[in-house]
Design a protein around this motif. Structure first.
Motif, PDB file in Angstrom:
ATOM      1  N   TYR A 158       0.839  -1.280   0.097  1.00 59.05           N
ATOM      2  CA  TYR A 158      -0.129  -0.026  -0.028  1.00 59.05           C
ATOM      3  C   TYR A 158       0.698   1.383   0.052  1.00 59.05           C
ATOM      4  O   TYR A 158       0.758   2.422  -0.464  1.00 59.05           O
ATOM      5  CB  TYR A 158      -0.887   0.103   1.268  1.00 59.05           C
ATOM      6  N   THR A 159       2.035   1.087   0.640  1.00 61.36           N
ATOM      7  CA  THR A 159       2.823   2.470   0.748  1.00 61.36           C
ATOM      8  C   THR A 159       3.837   2.540  -0.270  1.00 61.36           C
ATOM      9  O   THR A 159       4.436   3.728  -0.510  1.00 61.36           O
ATOM     10  CB  THR A 159       3.448   2.513   1.981  1.00 61.36           C
ATOM     11  N   THR A 160       4.242   1.604  -1.132  1.00 61.52           N
ATOM     12  CA  THR A 160       5.221   1.645  -1.974  1.00 61.52           C
ATOM     13  C   THR A 160       4.813   2.155  -3.342  1.00 61.52           C
ATOM     14  O   THR A 160       3.917   1.443  -3.872  1.00 61.52           O
ATOM     15  CB  THR A 160       6.066   0.168  -2.258  1.00 61.52           C
ATOM     16  N   GLY A 161       5.638   2.747  -3.946  1.00 62.62           N
ATOM     17  CA  GLY A 161       5.125   3.276  -5.512  1.00 62.62           C
ATOM     18  C   GLY A 161       6.349   2.787  -6.202  1.00 62.62           C
ATOM     19  O   GLY A 161       7.416   2.210  -5.472  1.00 62.62           O
ATOM     20  N   GLY A 162       6.210   2.746  -7.557  1.00 60.46           N
ATOM     21  CA  GLY A 162       7.319   2.337  -8.238  1.00 60.46           C
ATOM     22  C   GLY A 162       7.048   2.934  -9.758  1.00 60.46           C
ATOM     23  O   GLY A 162       6.026   2.966 -10.248  1.00 60.46           O
ATOM     24  N   SER A 163       8.074   2.778 -10.725  1.00 58.42           N
ATOM     25  CA  SER A 163       8.047   3.097 -12.021  1.00 58.42           C
ATOM     26  C   SER A 163       7.414   4.298 -12.171  1.00 58.42           C
ATOM     27  O   SER A 163       6.315   4.550 -12.922  1.00 58.42           O
ATOM     28  CB  SER A 163       7.476   1.993 -13.030  1.00 58.42           C
ATOM     29  N   SER A 164       7.578   5.417 -11.230  1.00 54.26           N
ATOM     30  CA  SER A 164       7.108   6.573 -10.935  1.00 54.26           C
ATOM     31  C   SER A 164       5.511   6.685 -10.978  1.00 54.26           C
ATOM     32  O   SER A 164       4.842   7.471 -11.477  1.00 54.26           O
ATOM     33  CB  SER A 164       7.318   7.531 -12.424  1.00 54.26           C
ATOM     34  N   ILE A 165       5.053   5.431 -10.434  1.00 50.82           N
ATOM     35  CA  ILE A 165       3.671   5.433 -10.274  1.00 50.82           C
ATOM     36  C   ILE A 165       3.517   5.717  -8.588  1.00 50.82           C
ATOM     37  O   ILE A 165       4.248   4.908  -7.882  1.00 50.82           O
ATOM     38  CB  ILE A 165       2.922   4.149 -10.449  1.00 50.82           C
ATOM     39  N   PRO A 166       2.904   6.486  -8.233  1.00 44.46           N
ATOM     40  CA  PRO A 166       2.538   6.775  -6.640  1.00 44.46           C
ATOM     41  C   PRO A 166       2.030   5.506  -6.053  1.00 44.46           C
ATOM     42  O   PRO A 166       1.200   4.662  -6.706  1.00 44.46           O
ATOM     43  CB  PRO A 166       1.775   8.039  -6.463  1.00 44.46           C
ATOM     44  N   SER A 167       2.062   5.446  -4.899  1.00 45.38           N
ATOM     45  CA  SER A 167       1.504   4.335  -4.102  1.00 45.38           C
ATOM     46  C   SER A 167       0.021   4.279  -3.785  1.00 45.38           C
ATOM     47  O   SER A 167      -0.432   5.473  -3.914  1.00 45.38           O
ATOM     48  CB  SER A 167       2.177   4.237  -2.613  1.00 45.38           C
ATOM     49  N   TYR A 168      -0.558   3.231  -3.614  1.00 46.44           N
ATOM     50  CA  TYR A 168      -1.965   3.276  -3.224  1.00 46.44           C
ATOM     51  C   TYR A 168      -2.324   4.384  -2.129  1.00 46.44           C
ATOM     52  O   TYR A 168      -3.232   5.253  -2.466  1.00 46.44           O
ATOM     53  CB  TYR A 168      -2.436   2.017  -2.838  1.00 46.44           C
ATOM     54  N   MET A 169      -1.656   4.538  -1.325  1.00 53.93           N
ATOM     55  CA  MET A 169      -2.014   5.501  -0.149  1.00 53.93           C
ATOM     56  C   MET A 169      -1.851   6.906  -0.632  1.00 53.93           C
ATOM     57  O   MET A 169      -2.774   7.811  -0.316  1.00 53.93           O
ATOM     58  CB  MET A 169      -0.805   5.234   0.921  1.00 53.93           C
ATOM     59  N   SER A 170      -0.664   7.292  -1.340  1.00 51.44           N
ATOM     60  CA  SER A 170      -0.826   8.853  -1.748  1.00 51.44           C
ATOM     61  C   SER A 170      -1.859   9.130  -2.857  1.00 51.44           C
ATOM     62  O   SER A 170      -2.105  10.089  -3.012  1.00 51.44           O
ATOM     63  CB  SER A 170       0.654   9.002  -2.324  1.00 51.44           C
ATOM     64  N   LEU A 171      -1.889   8.015  -3.736  1.00 56.02           N
ATOM     65  CA  LEU A 171      -3.064   8.263  -4.760  1.00 56.02           C
ATOM     66  C   LEU A 171      -4.509   8.502  -4.276  1.00 56.02           C
ATOM     67  O   LEU A 171      -5.186   9.501  -4.615  1.00 56.02           O
ATOM     68  CB  LEU A 171      -3.074   7.057  -5.596  1.00 56.02           C
ATOM     69  N   ILE A 172      -4.788   7.730  -3.200  1.00 56.89           N
ATOM     70  CA  ILE A 172      -6.065   7.960  -2.481  1.00 56.89           C
ATOM     71  C   ILE A 172      -6.227   9.410  -1.481  1.00 56.89           C
ATOM     72  O   ILE A 172      -7.086   9.801  -1.631  1.00 56.89           O
ATOM     73  CB  ILE A 172      -6.196   6.429  -1.346  1.00 56.89           C
TER      74      ILE A 172
END
Lengths: 336, 344
Positions: B90-104
């Protein structure tokens, strides 16, 4: 119930700041009659209706429907009162049938009685063919008829309609008025109609109240009001005769009862303090004139309305000339 | 206001009848609102948005985690910390995609805004509210029914996507949640529901007090942008104005005050409150959210906070978010009850 008065207001007053929208209104409406509340835009008709439904609180006085106070017992009042607002709206994504079902549920009608009731009402207002169309596609006339069905769902004793005929075509208007008339004659409902369209109302109302600038200036049956005007010495006669020569004009000029003559096309419009018809027809008959048109005005609502409205204006104007213009302005602002 | 019958001496039967009416009308309104939302076009928009967000964040998390493991394997000095792996989904982003948490945190408010921005004023404009209030129902049922229906939808949406992220992560990566992790995720999702409900209440507030749906939409979006972007800038500027830290002397003297003021100003923003709560919940390594002095750290062991202690840290955040939500709803409730509803 023994009490024949179903709607009663006592000194009902509503002020918005310094503007008095409804001014000490005392109104009694009898069970089973159609009452027309007439007046120009912004006269306070809608405000009165809102107070009757308990949707806004009166500044002063009170209103009762069937013995229930409209402000404090508004739930009871709303249970027996159907309201068809000005420009009635339906959920445009739902069909006519679904809209009615929703209203039925809000009124606590048991689920299994809803469908037969809705069907019979749709049939009654002639909307069965369009029942499963979304109301967004309805014309004004269709919405108005669905509005009647919507009002009838709770089987009210009193039906209040705010400007119901605005924007209807002549055919739609005729059907709509027949429906209203039926509500009174066949179902015995009390109907309160507010309008500024006099002719339509005249056709169906038992009694009318004329409402100008927050005050009720006249109230009674149309015939009654007509004779009241006549008693004050207001007669208006339209007459057209051939040939229309100086002798005829000279004769008319000689009548001292006449207060005003104007000519519209070949027709004379004569205001007088007495009924001139017999005198004029005698003159025309003995001098070989041909009578083309003669119509005594008065007795119709237009005339009643004009006379009363002019009187109210005159009084106001006498009181304070400055206020005259600003009052007109307020009319425009109030009715958006 | 005008709908509640007066008189303190009402019989028990009458009271029961009133409760009956209240329940019946609330139920009818709730069901209608729900049906309206579910069949509306805007619901499809939200759904697409949420699903896209979920898929993207799962993808980002999985690639992000595997990249982190690979890096750790190559660099022998820094060992990869494999505890609380599930939460990292939920907290990790990657390949310049933000994490679920920051997206929400960023996009979530949008859901609330879309569901609420025209709830009252569009009914006013289409003339349906007029008809509604003349039915024998209590007026507050209307606004409560609307709020509850939208809040239910938000809850369903957040719980299902939140759980979907976990499931998808589990299927793709094989990371299994421990009991504590599952509880942490659940509490985090509840925070999210409250957070989005705040935005729903805010949007409804605007819809009560503005005439046009466009106005209320713009106003609520403006507020959202302000809290999400400008609040932190403003807090920094204000904190620097009150406690300047331009010289070394000022730094020594004002540093702590400056930091605290900045932090507390930021905490006015529900966006910040929520993000802070989320980071504490989802990252058990977070041990404090305020400034901590070196003296306080002496002798402290570097470990994870147990769930109870994490909750203790963010309890005020939940209370604050709930209070903000209730405040917004109460203002719109009172405004709505006092309004005169007339046709136009």
């Amino acid at each position: 119930m023994a009490d024949s008065t179903i709607i009663r207001t006592r000194d009902l007053t509503k002020a918005y700041g310094t503007k008095v929208a409804v001014n000490h209104l005392n109104l009694e409406i009898r069970r089973g009659e159609i009452f027309g509340l007439l007046g120009p835009n912004g006269a306070g008709k809608t405000t009165t209706i809102l107070m009757l439904l308990g949707l806004t609180e009166p500044t002063l006085g009170d209103a009762q429907i069937d013995g229930h106070d409209c402000t404090r017992e508004s739930m009871l009042v709303k249970r027996i009162t159907g309201y068809l607002p000005d420009n009635v709206g339906f959920y445009s994504d739902l069909t006519g049938r679904e809209n009615l079902r929703f209203t039925a549920r809000l009124n606590g009608i048991p689920e299994k009685e809803i469908d037969p009731l809705v069907d019979s009402l749709l049939e009654r207002v002639g909307m069965a063919h369009a029942a499963d169309q979304k109301t967004g596609t309805y014309s004004k006339g269709m919405r108005q008829r669905l509005g009647i069905a919507d009002v009838l769902i709770k089987d009210p004793e009193v039906i209040i309609m705010d400007e119901p005929t605005v924007g209807l075509d002549p055919e739609g208007m005729r059907e709509f008025l027949t429906l209203i008339r039926q509500l009174s004659t066949e179902d015995g409902k009390t109907v309160l109609v507010s309008s500024h369209q006099l002719y339509q109302i005249q056709q169906i109302c038992d009694r009318v109240g004329i409402f100008v600038d927050g005050s009720l200036i006249a109230c009674g049956g149309i015939g009654e009001l007509g004779s009241q005007i006549a008693a004050r010495g207001h007669y208006t006669l339209e007459i057209e005769a051939e040939p229309c020569d100086d002798r005829f004009l000279g004769y008319l000029g000689g009548l001292k009862e006449i207060t005003d003559i104007s000519k519209e096309g070949n027709t004379f419009v004569i205001s007088s303090t007495e009924d001139l018809r017999s005198g004029i027809t005698q003159f025309l008959g003995t001098h070989g004139y041909k009578l083309l048109h003669m119509h005594q005005k008065g007795g119709d609502l237009d005339e009643i309305y004009r006379v009363y409205f002019e009187e109210a204006e005159k009084e106001e104007g006498d009181e304070n000339d400055d206020r005259h213009g600003s009052r007109k302005h307020r009319f425009g602002r109030r009715e958006r | 206001m005008t709908d509640t019958a007066a008189g303190s001496t009402v019989s028990a039967a009458e009271k029961g009848k009133r409760r009956d009416i209240r329940y019946r009308s609330l139920n009818a309104l709730y069901r209608k609102e729900m049906a309206d939302h579910v069949t509306s076009r805007r619901f499809i928009i939200i759904l697409v948005l949420v699903i896209a967000m979920t898929v993207a964040s799962v993808y980002g998390a999985v690639t992000g985690i595997s990249a982190a493991i690979r890096d750790a394997a190559m660099d022998s000095k820094s060992a990869f910390d494999s505890s609380y792996m599930f939460l990292k989904l939920y907290t990790t982003g990657g390949s310049s995609i933000p994490s679920y948490m920051s997206l929400i945190a960023l996009i979530g408010p949008f859901i609330g805004l879309i569901l609420g921005f025209d709830s009252i004023n569009s009914e006013k404009n289409s003339g349906t509210l007029n008809r509604l209030v003349s039915q024998p129902i209590y007026r507050d049922s209307i606004i409560i029914g609307k709020f509850l229906a939208s809040a239910t939808l938000i809850a369903v949406m957040i719980l299902s996507t939140g759980i979907a992220v976990g499931c998808a992560g589990f299927l793709v990566s094989g990371i299994r949640p421990t009991g504590e992790e599952a509880v942490r995720v659940l509490i985090y999702l509840i925070y999210t529901i409250v957070y989005i409900s705040f935005w729903l209440a805010m949007a409804m507030l605007f819809s009560v007090f503005t005439r046009h749906a466009a106005t209320s939409a713009l106003a609520s979006i403006a507020l959202w942008l302000f809290f999400a972007i400008f609040m932190s800038l403003l807090a920094g500027v204000l904190a620097n104005a009150v406690y300047p830290v331009n010289t070394e002397y000022q730094q020594a003297f004002n540093g702590l005050n400056n930091y605290n003021l900045n932090l507390n100003l930021n905490r006015i923003s529900p966006y910040y409150l929520y993000s802070e709560a989320g980071s504490v919940l989802m990252n058990p390594a977070t041990r404090a959210i305020n400034a901590v002095s070196y003296a306080q750290l002496v002798g402290a062991l570097n470990g994870y906070l147990p769930l109870g202690q994490s909750l203790l840290l963010i309890w005020p955040h939940l209370v604050g978010l709930l209070a903000l939500t209730f405040a917004a709803f109460t203002i719109s409730y009172v405004g709505f009850m006092r309004q005169e509803i007339r046709g136009n």
